[in-house]
Structure formats: structure tokens, C-alpha cells
Design a protein around this motif. Structure first.
Motif, PDB file in Angstrom:
ATOM      1  N   TRP A  36       0.582  -1.610   0.120  1.00  0.00           N
ATOM      2  CA  TRP A  36      -0.452  -0.271  -0.161  1.00  0.00           C
ATOM      3  C   TRP A  36       0.625   0.950  -0.181  1.00  0.00           C
ATOM      4  N   TYR A  37       2.038   0.815  -0.547  1.00  0.00           N
ATOM      5  CA  TYR A  37       2.571   2.553  -0.454  1.00  0.00           C
ATOM      6  C   TYR A  37       2.841   3.450  -0.890  1.00  0.00           C
ATOM      7  N   TYR A  38       2.299   3.097  -2.621  1.00  0.00           N
ATOM      8  CA  TYR A  38       1.697   4.003  -3.814  1.00  0.00           C
ATOM      9  C   TYR A  38       0.491   4.365  -3.174  1.00  0.00           C
ATOM     10  N   TRP A  39      -0.273   4.409  -1.719  1.00  0.00           N
ATOM     11  CA  TRP A  39      -1.838   4.847  -1.653  1.00  0.00           C
ATOM     12  C   TRP A  39      -2.130   6.646  -2.045  1.00  0.00           C
ATOM     13  N   ARG A  40      -0.865   7.783  -1.975  1.00  0.00           N
ATOM     14  CA  ARG A  40      -1.390   8.946  -1.516  1.00  0.00           C
ATOM     15  C   ARG A  40      -0.050   8.769  -3.589  1.00  0.00           C
ATOM     16  N   PHE A  41       0.241   8.084  -4.347  1.00  0.00           N
ATOM     17  CA  PHE A  41       0.218   8.352  -5.860  1.00  0.00           C
ATOM     18  C   PHE A  41      -0.715   9.457  -6.597  1.00  0.00           C
ATOM     19  N   PHE A  42      -1.814   9.819  -6.026  1.00  0.00           N
ATOM     20  CA  PHE A  42      -2.279  11.024  -6.109  1.00  0.00           C
ATOM     21  C   PHE A  42      -1.581  12.385  -5.808  1.00  0.00           C
ATOM     22  N   THR A  43      -0.678  12.253  -4.728  1.00  0.00           N
ATOM     23  CA  THR A  43      -0.279  13.358  -4.584  1.00  0.00           C
ATOM     24  C   THR A  43       0.601  13.601  -5.623  1.00  0.00           C
ATOM     25  N   GLU A  44       1.736  13.026  -6.210  1.00  0.00           N
ATOM     26  CA  GLU A  44       2.618  13.365  -7.226  1.00  0.00           C
ATOM     27  C   GLU A  44       2.207  14.321  -8.235  1.00  0.00           C
ATOM     28  N   THR A  45       1.277  14.775  -7.966  1.00  0.00           N
ATOM     29  CA  THR A  45       0.688  15.455  -9.767  1.00  0.00           C
ATOM     30  C   THR A  45       0.603  16.724  -8.822  1.00  0.00           C
ATOM     31  N   GLY A  46       0.458  16.778  -7.595  1.00  0.00           N
ATOM     32  CA  GLY A  46       0.505  18.056  -7.197  1.00  0.00           C
ATOM     33  C   GLY A  46      -0.605  18.718  -7.268  1.00  0.00           C
ATOM     34  N   ARG A  65     -15.315   7.366 -23.500  1.00  0.00           N
ATOM     35  CA  ARG A  65     -14.001   6.817 -23.394  1.00  0.00           C
ATOM     36  C   ARG A  65     -12.533   7.126 -23.287  1.00  0.00           C
ATOM     37  N   PRO A  66     -12.203   8.560 -23.557  1.00  0.00           N
ATOM     38  CA  PRO A  66     -10.775   9.201 -23.285  1.00  0.00           C
ATOM     39  C   PRO A  66     -10.887   8.864 -21.524  1.00  0.00           C
ATOM     40  N   TYR A  67     -11.770   9.017 -20.690  1.00  0.00           N
ATOM     41  CA  TYR A  67     -11.308   9.112 -18.927  1.00  0.00           C
ATOM     42  C   TYR A  67     -11.607   7.410 -18.994  1.00  0.00           C
ATOM     43  N   LEU A  68     -12.423   6.408 -19.754  1.00  0.00           N
ATOM     44  CA  LEU A  68     -12.070   5.594 -18.595  1.00  0.00           C
ATOM     45  C   LEU A  68     -11.090   4.514 -19.457  1.00  0.00           C
ATOM     46  N   PHE A  69     -10.916   4.827 -20.203  1.00  0.00           N
ATOM     47  CA  PHE A  69      -9.080   4.378 -21.159  1.00  0.00           C
ATOM     48  C   PHE A  69      -7.769   4.862 -19.698  1.00  0.00           C
ATOM     49  N   SER A  70      -8.329   5.970 -20.122  1.00  0.00           N
ATOM     50  CA  SER A  70      -7.605   6.297 -19.161  1.00  0.00           C
ATOM     51  C   SER A  70      -7.371   6.538 -17.217  1.00  0.00           C
ATOM     52  N   VAL A  71      -8.312   6.337 -16.597  1.00  0.00           N
ATOM     53  CA  VAL A  71      -9.076   5.521 -15.739  1.00  0.00           C
ATOM     54  C   VAL A  71      -8.421   4.366 -15.391  1.00  0.00           C
ATOM     55  N   THR A  72      -8.756   3.457 -16.752  1.00  0.00           N
ATOM     56  CA  THR A  72      -7.990   1.873 -16.325  1.00  0.00           C
ATOM     57  C   THR A  72      -6.830   1.742 -16.190  1.00  0.00           C
ATOM     58  N   TRP A  73      -5.846   2.175 -17.349  1.00  0.00           N
ATOM     59  CA  TRP A  73      -4.630   2.432 -17.402  1.00  0.00           C
ATOM     60  C   TRP A  73      -3.837   2.748 -16.291  1.00  0.00           C
ATOM     61  N   LEU A  86       6.563   8.240 -12.132  1.00  0.00           N
ATOM     62  CA  LEU A  86       6.594   9.316 -12.883  1.00  0.00           C
ATOM     63  C   LEU A  86       5.836   8.873 -14.184  1.00  0.00           C
ATOM     64  N   PRO A  87       6.231   7.266 -14.774  1.00  0.00           N
ATOM     65  CA  PRO A  87       5.437   7.418 -15.990  1.00  0.00           C
ATOM     66  C   PRO A  87       3.849   6.805 -15.521  1.00  0.00           C
ATOM     67  N   MET A  88       3.172   7.098 -14.591  1.00  0.00           N
ATOM     68  CA  MET A  88       1.354   7.413 -13.974  1.00  0.00           C
ATOM     69  C   MET A  88       1.365   8.306 -14.497  1.00  0.00           C
ATOM     70  N   MET A  89       2.834   9.083 -14.503  1.00  0.00           N
ATOM     71  CA  MET A  89       1.439  10.888 -14.718  1.00  0.00           C
ATOM     72  C   MET A  89       1.251  10.766 -16.118  1.00  0.00           C
ATOM     73  N   VAL A  90       1.482  10.080 -17.258  1.00  0.00           N
ATOM     74  CA  VAL A  90       0.940   9.954 -18.106  1.00  0.00           C
ATOM     75  C   VAL A  90      -0.601  10.129 -18.171  1.00  0.00           C
ATOM     76  N   PRO A  91      -1.018   8.430 -17.710  1.00  0.00           N
ATOM     77  CA  PRO A  91      -2.770   8.609 -17.459  1.00  0.00           C
ATOM     78  C   PRO A  91      -3.334   9.151 -16.734  1.00  0.00           C
ATOM     79  N   CYS A  92      -2.354   9.627 -15.527  1.00  0.00           N
ATOM     80  CA  CYS A  92      -2.817  10.800 -14.346  1.00  0.00           C
ATOM     81  C   CYS A  92      -3.209  12.214 -14.956  1.00  0.00           C
ATOM     82  N   SER A  93      -3.190  12.544 -16.271  1.00  0.00           N
ATOM     83  CA  SER A  93      -2.751  13.713 -17.264  1.00  0.00           C
ATOM     84  C   SER A  93      -4.107  13.856 -17.836  1.00  0.00           C
ATOM     85  N   MET A  94      -3.472  12.545 -18.344  1.00  0.00           N
ATOM     86  CA  MET A  94      -5.508  12.083 -19.421  1.00  0.00           C
ATOM     87  C   MET A  94      -5.970  12.238 -18.240  1.00  0.00           C
TER      88      MET A  94
END
Length: 542
Positions: free
Chosen positions: A252-262, A285-293, A313-321
Motif C-alpha cells: 500500500w506504499y503508493y496509496w498517495r500516488f495522486f499527490t505526485e501530480t501536485g 471513452r478517453p476517461y475510461l481508457f485513462s482511468v483504467t490505465w 513518474l510513468p503514471m503521470m501520463v494516464p493521470c494527466s489524461m
């Protein structure tokens, strides 16, 4: 529309290139640049070394680029980081093309890029001369080409899929399988769950894609296994052990992943309410694709024993979309929850905007004259952001956030870096200017650990030396000793009585202030010249 493109180009330029030497170097940069310096000086391109020992742990492509820069512009941190900025820009372009391909919506693509360029981890890594930005930029390119190939009717399969394979190979040659696991695998899992992706009639091109990936990414490893089999086996065993026994964290270490987006923390967290948004968002469609990713990548990263926040860092791509998809919905949202969410994020952004220069002034990181100039500018931006939030104009709101980041990167980045810096730092870098040390090799006691950052700062190798071996010492005279302890503490009396010592000084290379948990004595070192004994005098001091 052209104004939007110009704004995004300007945002990328400022994000990755403006004041790119303001932040201090870190251990990863030091490793990369020391290896690059030794490649440039000694020509060991295929078998890199770091401080004189083989450096086979990391794939060489980013280091080759750094070595090329070192050859053209020696000892230029700005140039090294500018190359990372170029890779960040390439990453941004591929990301824009990927979102546009999936969504068929140019505004969503631009908004996604603005969100990506205002995620602080992306900005940080785009200003850091390390491997991460390379592998994820190439993999985003691979995913874009692969997506085009999977969504195409097959007419251009011999361009899209081979191009994807080449990009995958370059990603592997930049940081091994990291981006394959953190980006490509979750994207493939996501695409299998989404309609519109198919390999029907494209298996031959897909086979070529895989072959190109293996050849492009694997030739260096094949060469090493052929000519340096033993060393490569040792490295692979070491790296495998590191992934299972180093920096081990709970799942569960990454539970606060969303804070990495600032600044986008609130919408990223809110986007996890999938059942609600699935029914509410019109262009889903873009939302479902990105949130699933995003969720798939989070699960896969959480399964690994070794965890660090920068691995997100690579999660910033689906997080941004995902964030952009949600914001585009909030632009016209009639639901109360959507409007409340948008205003909450806007109020937080405006509050941070108006307080930032004041906080830096209170910590003495900017002077009064700069504060007088910046406070009105940040206040205007805060008012602009809140006005666009009340109007539900998402694109202008995002543009306001981008302006805040640009203003910060242009005028406050040095102050922010200094906020966490060591005011009493006296770096071993100063020894480069000392003529008395010219032509002398540097050594450190073999029993003491050596931080690679010291090798980078000193601008030369600092090799281990057994100070109890009088013959080894005599063969290397004169030399410079870098030691944690005083020369009398680290060198046996029987040996020190037969040499002359000249104390240069004590150097503190801690980048964090005393009292910080990262402050360590490993960065505090005595520097002493050791010469053949010719006089009765000892322990001179320059």
C-alpha cells in the motif's frame, strides 16, 4: 487554436529549460555524468566505467548522449540538463499525439499536455540528467505508434508497428524493462478491455515490431554477454537482488500516488469514483481508457517489492489524461458534485498562487524588490484563475495554472531550491580551482564508503587505497587523500611518519542543512596532500 499551441510550446520551453541549473544535482545525475565524463575522457563507449569500475547496471543510451554532450561542452550541467529537457519535450509531443489519437479531441489533447507539464514530478525529471525521462519518452512514442497501428485498418501497419518496435528498443536501451512494466503492460491490458483495438491482419507487422524491439534494445546486452559474460552475470544477479531486497515497502506504499501530480491532486483523487463518472461524463471513452490505465499501472507497481515515489513518474501520463478528461466534463457539467469539485480545486490553486511569493519571502529566499514585483503578478493570476473557475472555462483555468508555473520557474525556482539547501555547504568542487592539486590523483581510504557525488564534484576519479600498505602508498606519491577522518586517524602512525602531509581543508558536500534527516557525515571530508618526506616539517596547511 494557434494561440493554444503557442502557449503549450512556451510552457514546455519554460518548464524544461528555464533556470535549469537552479536545483542541485542528485545521486542519479552524479552517476550518469561521472560515467559520461569517463567515456568522453577514456573512450570506453561499449564498456562504461564509473569512478574506474565497470558500470553495467544501467543501459547506456542516456549515458552515451551525456558523453557526447560532455565531449562537445565539457563539464556543463546546463547542457546536460538541456538534453533531458529535449527528451521531456519529445515526451510531451508523443503524449499529445497519443491523446489526440484516442480521443479525436484536440482541446482534450492540449489540456492533457498542460496538466502533464504542470505535474511537478514531470517538471523535475525533465530538468534532471538521468535515465528516467529517456525510457518513458521513448515508450510513450512506442505506445502512440502501437495505438495507431492497432486502431488502423491495416493500411499503414508496416509503418506504425515497426516504428513502435524501434521506440520500444530505444526505451529498453535507456533503462531496461522499467517502462515496459510501468507503461506498456498496463496500456496493453487496458486496450484489451477497450473496443477499437485489433491485431487482425497485422500479425506479420507485429512480428517485425517485436524483432526490431529485440535487436534495437538487446544488441548491447548480447555484445556484453559475449565478451564480458562473467561481469554481466554478476551485475544481473545484483540487480535482481536489488528489486527484491532493496527499498522494500508494503504493497500500500503508493496509496498517495495522486499527490505526485501536485496541483491536480483533487481531480486525480476524484477521478477514482469510476461508477459515478462513467454515468455522468458524455465523452466517456478517453476517461475510461485513462482511468483504467492509471489503476492498472498502480496495481502493477504496487506488486513490486522495491518501491520509490519517483517510480510513479510513468503514471503521470494516464493521470494527466484522466484529469484532463474530468476537467473537460466539468467545463459543461450540470451536476452539483462536478461543480463543487472544480471550484474546490480552483480555490486551492488560487490560494497557493497568492501565498507562494510571501512564503518564500518569509523564508528569506527572495529579496524585497523581487517580492514587490511578483506579488501583484501572482495576485492577478489568482484572481484570473478564480474568475475562470466561476465561469467554468476549463482551458483558460488551465492556462492560468500554466502561467503560475512559468512565473515560478522563471523567478522563484532558485529560491525554492535554496529553501531546502545547505547554506554552510563548502563543496569539494572548490579543489578544482586549487593549482597545488593539479596533476595529482585522488584516493580515499579503501575501508571508507565513497559517495559518487564527491567524484562528480571533484571532477576526477577518487580511487580506493589501502592506507596500511606502505608499498601501495609509496608507488602513488604524491597524491590527494579524501577521507572522512583526519589523516592521523585513518593512516597508521608507522606510515604517516614517513610522508609529508599538507592539509587542504574540510569540505561539506551535504545539500541539506544540518539537522535534516538526509544530512550525513559521509559528505564531510578532509582533503590532504600526501607527499614523499623531504623535510622534518609535517602537517602543513595551505
Amino acid at each position: 487554436m494557434y494561440k493554444k499551441y503557442i502557449f503549450v510550446i512556451l510552457l514546455a520551453a519554460v518548464s524544461f529549460f528555464m533556470n535549469n541549473t537552479a536545483l542541485p544535482t542528485d545521486i542519479m545525475e552524479a552517476r550518469n555524468m561521472v560515467t559520461a565524463r569517463e567515456i568522453a575522457d577514456e573512450g570506453n563507449w561499449l564498456v562504461p566505467t564509473m569512478n574506474g569500475t565497470l558500470r553495467l547496471e544501467k543501459p547506456p543510451l542516456p549515458t552515451w548522449v551525456a558523453a557526447t554532450v560532455e565531449t562537445v561542452m565539457p563539464d556543463s550541467l546546463a547542457a546536460q540538463r538541456a538534453v533531458a529537457g529535449i527528451m521531456g519535450t519529445i515526451w510531451t509531443i508523443f503524449f499529445f499525439l497519443l491523446v489526440k489519437t484516442i480521443s479525436k479531441n484536440e482541446d482534450l489533447s492540449l489540456l492533457s499536455v498542460i496538466v502533464l507539464l504542470t505535474c511537478y514530478q514531470v517538471v523535475l525529471m525533465g530538468r534532471t540528467a538521468t535515465w528516467d525521462i529517456y525510457c518513458h519518452a521513448f515508450m510513450t512514442g512506442a505506445i502512440y505508434f502501437l495505438t495507431k497501428g492497432l486502431m488502423n485498418d491495416g493500411g499503414k501497419k508496416w509503418f506504425w508497428l515497426p516504428a513502435a518496435g524501434t521506440m520500444m528498443g530505444l526505451s529498453f536501451l535507456s533503462k531496461g524493462p522499467v517502462s515496459f512494466y510501468a507503461m506498456l503492460l498496463p496500456m496493453l491490458i487496458t486496450s484489451m478491455a477497450m473496443p477499437g483495438f485489433s491485431l487482425k491482419g497485422k500479425w506479420d507487422a507485429a512480428a517485425v515490431m517485436i524483432l526490431l524491439c529485440i535487436v534495437t534494445g538487446g544488441w548491447w546486452y548480447a555484445w556484453l554477454f559475449t565478451f564480458h559474460h562473467h561481469e554481466m552475470t554478476v551485475v544481473m544477479t545484483k540487480e535482481t537482488g536489488a528489486w527484491t531486497g532493496h527499498n522494500v515497502r508494503p504493497w500500500w506504499y503508493y496509496w498517495r500516488f495522486f499527490t505526485e501530480t501536485g496541483i491536480w491532486t483533487i481531480p486525480v483523487l476524484a477521478s477514482l469514483a469510476i461508477p459515478y463518472w462513467k454515468k455522468t461524463i458524455k465523452d466517456v471513452r478517453p476517461y475510461l481508457f485513462s482511468v483504467t490505465w492509471m489503476v492498472t499501472a498502480l496495481i502493477l507497481l504496487s506488486l513490486l517489492p522495491e518501491k520509490k515515489m519517483r517510480y510513479l513518474l510513468p503514471m503521470m501520463v494516464p493521470c494527466s489524461m484522466c484529469t484532463a478528461s474530468l476537467l473537460m466534463h466539468l467545463h459543461t457539467a450540470a451536476d452539483k458534485a462536478g461543480r463543487l469539485l472544480f471550484r474546490a480545486n480552483g480555490m486551492l490553486t488560487a490560494s497557493v498562487t497568492i501565498l507562494l511569493p510571501v512564503i518564500l519571502y518569509d523564508t528569506k529566499m527572495i529579496d524585497e524588490k523581487l517580492l514587490i514585483i511578483l506579488c501583484p503578478l501572482f495576485a492577478i493570476l489568482a484572481v484570473f484563475i478564480m474568475r475562470e473557475v466561476t465561469k467554468h472555462n476549463v482551458m483558460r483555468f488551465a492556462a492560468g495554472v500554466g502561467c503560475v508555473f512559468m512565473l515560478t520557474e522563471c523567478f522563484l525556482l532558485g529560491g525554492i531550491g535554496g529553501l531546502f539547501g545547505n547554506k554552510d555547504r563548502y563543496s569539494i568542487h572548490e579543489t578544482r580551482k586549487m593549482k597545488a592539486l593539479n596533476g595529482m590523483r585522488m584516493y580515499h581510504p579503501a575501508h571508507e564508503p565513497l559517495r559518487i557525488e564527491l567524484v562528480y564534484e571533484a571532477g576526477r576519479k577518487i580511487l580506493p587505497l589501502d592506507l596500511a600498505d606502505s608499498n601501495a602508498i609509496k608507488a602513488r606519491l604524491p597524491f590527494v587523500l579524501v577521507s572522512n577522518g583526519n589523516v592521523h586517524e585513518v593512516m597508521p602512525k608507522g606510515i604517516i611518519d614517513n610522508v609529508d602531509t599538507t592539509r587542504i581543508g574540510i569540505f561539506d558536500d551535504n545539500k541539506h542543512p544540518r539537522g535534516n534527516r538526509h544530512y550525513t557525515n559521509e559528505f564531510i571530508n578532509n582533503v590532504t596532500i600526501i607527499k614523499e618526506k623531504t623535510h622534518h616539517e609535517q602537517d602543513k596547511e595551505l
